[in-house]
Scaffold this active site. Structure first.
Site: not given
Ligand code: OSB
Ligand code: MG
Length: 366
Positions: A164, A241
């Site tokens: 992230k 996304d």
């Molecule tokens: O942006 O992919 C994302 C988790 C919560 C909200 C958004 C995201 C995510 C993750 C976690 O990146 C991915 C997972 O469930 O392992």
């Molecule tokens: Mg994402």
């Protein structure tokens, strides 16, 4: 299939490790489990994986509960159906609320495939026996802390690491991870945290130096034009996304060339039926797809594993083992990743059973 009962259970589980994105930090996850019971007594389970607060999308646990109870439950009970894909059509009258719909859709697919005696994977057209799992690592207080997290998961065999990022936490941590792990498949996810314009373009041009598989969702969801501008300016592939919640968004992405990679999330897109549609459309348009996650408990996680078993999913999925997030998941067996691979269950439906003792009865909301 005639569904005679729908039960919703709000379930909260503590995270084993706090998770921070460009918008916020969290230490527990609350999702809603959906149980459909057919007139024959067979049941199907789904999971509404909406975050608690409206920071990822406009939905919250509270809106999902309300929309589920007031609209999706009556629509689901209204009349029989023969295939789960009919339900997406029925729920179309409700605009948006994809997370809420996804919970019901997963439950319908689980119920239907159990009744057919087939695995959810094969019901969806999946062919893989195992799927590659990647990890998504949150923003850490320090770069050393982040390096420790990466080391732990690389040691655990995960073939892909996603980091992230946010303004102020991007080039430096990415450089540190790339220097320490020159060979790993690495990508970054900004969750729409960057302002549109030249500051961000410059920042992302600097990330081109680190051989990233993609940069995921740099700008806010509706900023298709800004994503297209960025995609023209950098060599790292742009992945969307949050921007893509339906096939109309995907058509916009393709027409504007706002990215070349799509993170397909069952939860974000309203379930397995719309996810399959997006998968086929992306394949026809040369968009590379992979399966993302929303920190699902076991039910939603198993649905993601089943979807990832389709041969066209190109990159490892966000389907790490349950234990990365939860000390005690709601299903048995829990999802396990060995050497970065998760077995695709071959038994009927999701291939996992919900353990009722892990869902306190007072959490039932309908
Ligand atoms: O942006 O992919 C994302 C988790 C919560 C909200 C958004 C995201 C995510 C993750 C976690 O990146 C991915 C997972 O469930 O392992
Ligand atoms: Mg994402």
């Amino acid at each position: 299939m005639r569904v005679t009962d729908v039960d919703l259970f709000r379930v909260s589980l503590p995270l084993v490790h706090e998770f921070e994105t460009s918008s916020h930090r969290k230490s527990a996850i609350e999702h809603i489990l959906v149980r459909l019971t057919d007139e024959s007594g067979e049941v199907g389970w789904g999971e509404i994986a909406s975050p608690t607060d409206p920071f990822y999308s406009s939905e919250t646990v509270a809106t999902a509960e309300m929309i589920g109870r007031d609209h999706l439950v009556p629509l689901t009970l209204a009349r029989p159906w023969t295939h789960p894909s009919e339900l997406a059509e029925r729920w179309r009258i409700v605009r948006g609320h994809e997370f809420a719909k996804a919970g019901f859709d997963i439950a319908a697919w689980d119920l239907w495939s159990r009744m057919q005696g087939v695995s959810l994977s094969s019901a969806l057209g999946g062919t893989r026996r195992q799927v590659a799992a990647g990890v998504s690592l949150g923003i850490e207080p320090t770069i050393d802390g982040l390096l420790e997290q990466v080391q732990r998961h690389v040691d655990g065999g995960y073939p892909r690491v996603k980091l992230k990022i946010k303004p102020g936490w991007d080039v430096e941590p990415v450089r540190a991870v790339r220097d320490a792990f020159p060979g790993i498949l690495l990508h970054v996810d900004a969750n729409g945290g960057y302002p549109t314009g030249s500051y961000s373009i410059t920042r992302f041009k600097r990330l081109d130096a680190f051989d990233l598989a993609m940069v995921e969702q740099p700008f806010a969801p509706r900023e298709f034009v800004a994503h297209a501008d960025l995609a023209r300016s950098v060599s790292t592939p742009v992945c969307l996304d949050e921007s893509v919640v339906d096939t109309g968004d995907l058509a916009t992405m393709i027409a504007l060339r706002a990215g070349t990679v799509l993170n397909i999330k069952v939860s974000r897109m309203g379930g397995l039926t719309p996810a399959l549609k997006a998968y086929r459309m992306a394949q026809e348009s040369g968009i590379a797809v992979w399966c993302g996650g929303m920190h699902e408990f076991g039910v939603g996680r198993a649905a993601n594993v089943a979807l990832s078993s389709l041969a066209g999913f190109h990159y490892p999925s966000d389907v790490s083992g349950s234990e990365k997030y939860y000390a005690r998941d709601v299903i048995e067996p829990v999802v396990v990743a060995r050497a970065g691979l998760v077995d695709v269950p071959r038994g009927p439906g999701l291939g996992h059973e919900v353990v009722m003792e892990r869902i306190a009865p007072e959490m039932e909301v309908v």
